[in-house]
Design an enzyme around this catalytic site. Structure first.
Site, mmCIF file in Angstrom:
data_model
loop_
_atom_site.group_PDB
_atom_site.id
_atom_site.type_symbol
_atom_site.label_atom_id
_atom_site.label_comp_id
_atom_site.label_asym_id
_atom_site.label_seq_id
_atom_site.Cartn_x
_atom_site.Cartn_y
_atom_site.Cartn_z
ATOM 1 N N LYS A 79 30.061 -5.160 148.875
ATOM 2 C CA LYS A 79 29.730 -6.455 149.474
ATOM 3 C C LYS A 79 29.459 -7.464 148.358
ATOM 4 O O LYS A 79 28.784 -7.135 147.378
ATOM 5 C CB LYS A 79 28.493 -6.270 150.356
ATOM 6 C CG LYS A 79 28.055 -7.476 151.156
ATOM 7 C CD LYS A 79 26.870 -7.091 152.061
ATOM 8 C CE LYS A 79 26.427 -8.231 152.951
ATOM 9 N NZ LYS A 79 25.302 -7.833 153.850
ATOM 10 N N SER A 154 26.019 -8.644 158.813
ATOM 11 C CA SER A 154 26.697 -9.482 157.858
ATOM 12 C C SER A 154 27.647 -8.717 156.941
ATOM 13 O O SER A 154 28.470 -9.338 156.270
ATOM 14 C CB SER A 154 25.673 -10.231 157.006
ATOM 15 O OG SER A 154 24.923 -9.313 156.220
ATOM 16 N N SER A 178 22.478 -5.347 159.196
ATOM 17 C CA SER A 178 23.803 -5.698 158.668
ATOM 18 C C SER A 178 24.651 -4.560 158.127
ATOM 19 O O SER A 178 25.815 -4.776 157.796
ATOM 20 C CB SER A 178 23.676 -6.762 157.586
ATOM 21 O OG SER A 178 23.463 -8.001 158.209
HETATM 22 N N1 GLN Z 1 21.928 -10.518 161.897
HETATM 23 C C1 GLN Z 1 20.709 -10.543 161.154
HETATM 24 C C2 GLN Z 1 20.504 -11.909 160.554
HETATM 25 O O1 GLN Z 1 21.313 -12.739 160.772
HETATM 26 C C3 GLN Z 1 20.697 -9.469 160.102
HETATM 27 C C4 GLN Z 1 21.351 -9.828 158.842
HETATM 28 C C5 GLN Z 1 21.249 -8.776 157.784
HETATM 29 O O2 GLN Z 1 20.852 -7.637 158.050
HETATM 30 N N2 GLN Z 1 21.560 -9.156 156.561
HETATM 31 O O3 GLN Z 1 19.566 -12.171 159.883
#
Ligand code: GLN
Length: 512
Positions: A79, A154, A178
């Site tokens: 990532k 994400s 994420s």
């Molecule tokens: N969907 C969650 C957010 O938008 C989690 C994101 C993540 O785990 N980086 O914050």
């Protein structure tokens, strides 16, 4: 069967036995990327020549019978949020579009030490904020099971790269789900380790008390292999815990006896898609047939988890992202003529009798910060910064931030109580399978609610894994989530492997 259809563990075996070379393996995945990534969009960047160079070096060392690391010759996608020396590390943001990391994150250093081939950098929601990868400033990513659907986020690029067989292993990060959520929506395995299990040194921070780095792969066996390479204490991260790691990759094959499983009463409430519920309950029956005892547990404060998360995470984000101001870090706006422009504006206001407004015109320095941040950050990141700055401001700190911290403690205590009675909590990853690209982009709250089942583990700091447990009638993957006590990654991986020995959902592949 082609090389890209093998699991990481199978590839390790083939590489070690000398039947294939890393150049062949890496080349096969690169071909796949070249052929398919135009449609999928999982990678922000990859460099075929550099990847093959790494592969050649491993092959040469293997030929000389030099000792090699546990991931020797195996491609790993990362990532685009982990610093890799000399490489762009953009967090899918205009703010870091041109940022080349001057050093390796600990996880990158460990992957290199394990002799992995770093094959490319994957797409993500900007600064890891989002649940669909649509907040990337650069490109959307399609779900390999249906390119009109989102891969989740994400770490959507990292999950799609596996699901499209463009890499056997990838690294994601999980602040509120994420890793697990895109793994669930893309039909693969994803593990969020205990907070402190994997070093965050060199990870661009989103919400520091929640962020964890973890593996994505087809199987629990593969996730164990990758976790083993990256986990462990690191002096460079003061929150990394000095507790010995376990040989996850060896242990993963040991089935668990007398497993006690908890079903969370609150998880099966309204809002849960019927097909998801059926698949999860069927998975529980599989565990029962393997000897597990099932009981009901309660997480009474789980109804506050999304609200709590969306106070704590933006607060920490607003503080962490303050450094991106065009001077310390990040994109800097054009300054040619900026001072003259501000001076002209000030004079014009004075001429029209608006002295008070004239005094409020930015100084060139403040104007530079403001413009750089306006241009560099996308809308969701700005929303989080504003939410966080508001909740931390003098008048609201007690009502929002402090309150959220108290509820966070109650959520953690719920887990402690539940996990005193059972070894694992089993339930859904998301309330429904993958949604269409664009479906939730205009409705931030709907996007936040996708995190209902995942944020609890981050708030409590416990480990959790997502594994495939079914396909919907429209052919989209359904995920099963297992959550465990702190530092019980070993139990999670073994339980996940037990399930994968008894079922074939992890073998289902999208037709691309
Ligand atoms: N969907 C969650 C957010 O938008 C989690 C994101 C993540 O785990 N980086 O914050």
């Amino acid at each position: 069967m082609s090389l890209v259809d093998l699991t990481a563990a199978q590839l390790v075996y083939e590489l070690q036995s000398g039947r294939v070379t890393s150049v062949e393996v890496t080349g096969a995945f690169l071909d796949r990327i070249k052929r398919l990534d135009g449609a999928v969009g999982a990678f922000l960047r990859y460099d075929a020549a550099k990847a093959l160079e790494q592969a050649e070096r491993v092959d040469a060392r293997r030929k000389k019978r030099e000792p090699l690391g546990p991931l020797a010759g195996l491609p790993v996608a990362v990532k685009d949020i982990l610093c890799q020396q000399g490489e762009l590390t953009t967090c899918a943001s205009r703010m870091l579009e041109n940022f080349r990391a001057p050093y390796d994150a600990t996880v990158i250093a460990r992957l290199k030490a394990a002799d992995a081939v770093l094959i490319g950098r994957t797409n993500m929601d900007e600064f890891a904020m989002g649940g669909s990868t649509e907040n990337s400033a650069f490109q959307p990513t399609g779900n390999p099971w249906n390119l009109e659907c989102a891969p989740g986020g994400s770490s959507g690029g990292a999950a799609a790269a596996i699901a499209a067989s463009m890499a056997p292993l990838s690294i994601g990060t999980d602040t509120g789900g994420s890793i697990r959520q895109p793994a669930g929506l893309c039909g693969i395995t994803g593990l969020k380790p205990t907070y402190g299990r994997v070093s965050r040194y060199g990870l661009v921070a989103f919400a520091s008390s929640l962020d964890q780095i973890g593996p994505l792969a087809w199987t629990a066996e593969d996730a164990a292999l990758l976790l083993g390479a990256i986990a462990g204490h690191d002096e460079l991260d003061s929150t990394s815990v000095n507790k010995p790691t376990i040989d996850y990759a060896t242990n993963v094959h040991e089935p668990l006896e007398g497993l006690r499983i908890g079903l969370v009463r609150e998880h099966f409430a309204e809002g849960l898609d019927g097909e998801v519920e059926t698949a999860v309950r069927e998975a529980v029956r599989v565990y029962q047939s393997l000897g597990a005892k099932v009981e009901e547990v309660s997480l009474p404060h789980s109804k506050y988890s999304v609200a709590t998360y969306y106070v704590v995470a933006p607060c920490e984000a607003s503080s962490n992202l303050a450094r991106f101001d065009g001077a310390h870090y990040g994109h800097r706006c054009k300054e040619n003529g900026l001072a003259d422009e501000l001076e002209a504006k000030r004079k014009q206001l004075i001429a029209s009798g608006r002295k008070d407004d004239a005094d409020k015109v930015d100084t060139p320095l403040v104007a530079m910060y403001r413009r750089s941040r306006s241009e560099g950050f996308g809308p969701e990141v700005k929303r989080r910064i504003m939410l966080g700055a508001y909740a931390l401001s003098a008048k609201y700190y007690d009502a929002y931030y402090l309150k959220a911290l108290k509820v966070r403690r109650l959520i953690r205590e719920d887990y402690d109580l539940a996990l005193a009675d059972v070894d694992l909590i089993v339930g859904p990853v998301t309330a429904s399978p993958a949604f269409k690209l664009g479906e939730k982009t205009d409705d931030p709250l709907a996007m936040y609610l996708v995190d209902l089942y995942t944020v609890g583990a981050n708030l409590a700091g416990i480990p959790a894994i997502s594994i495939p447990c079914g396909l919907s009638s429209s052919g989209l993957p359904i995920g099963l989530q297992l959550q465990a006590r702190p530092f019980d990654e070993d139990r999670l991986l073994r339980a996940a492997n037990m399930y994968q020995q008894a079922t074939d959902w992890h073998k289902a592949r999208p037709k691309l």
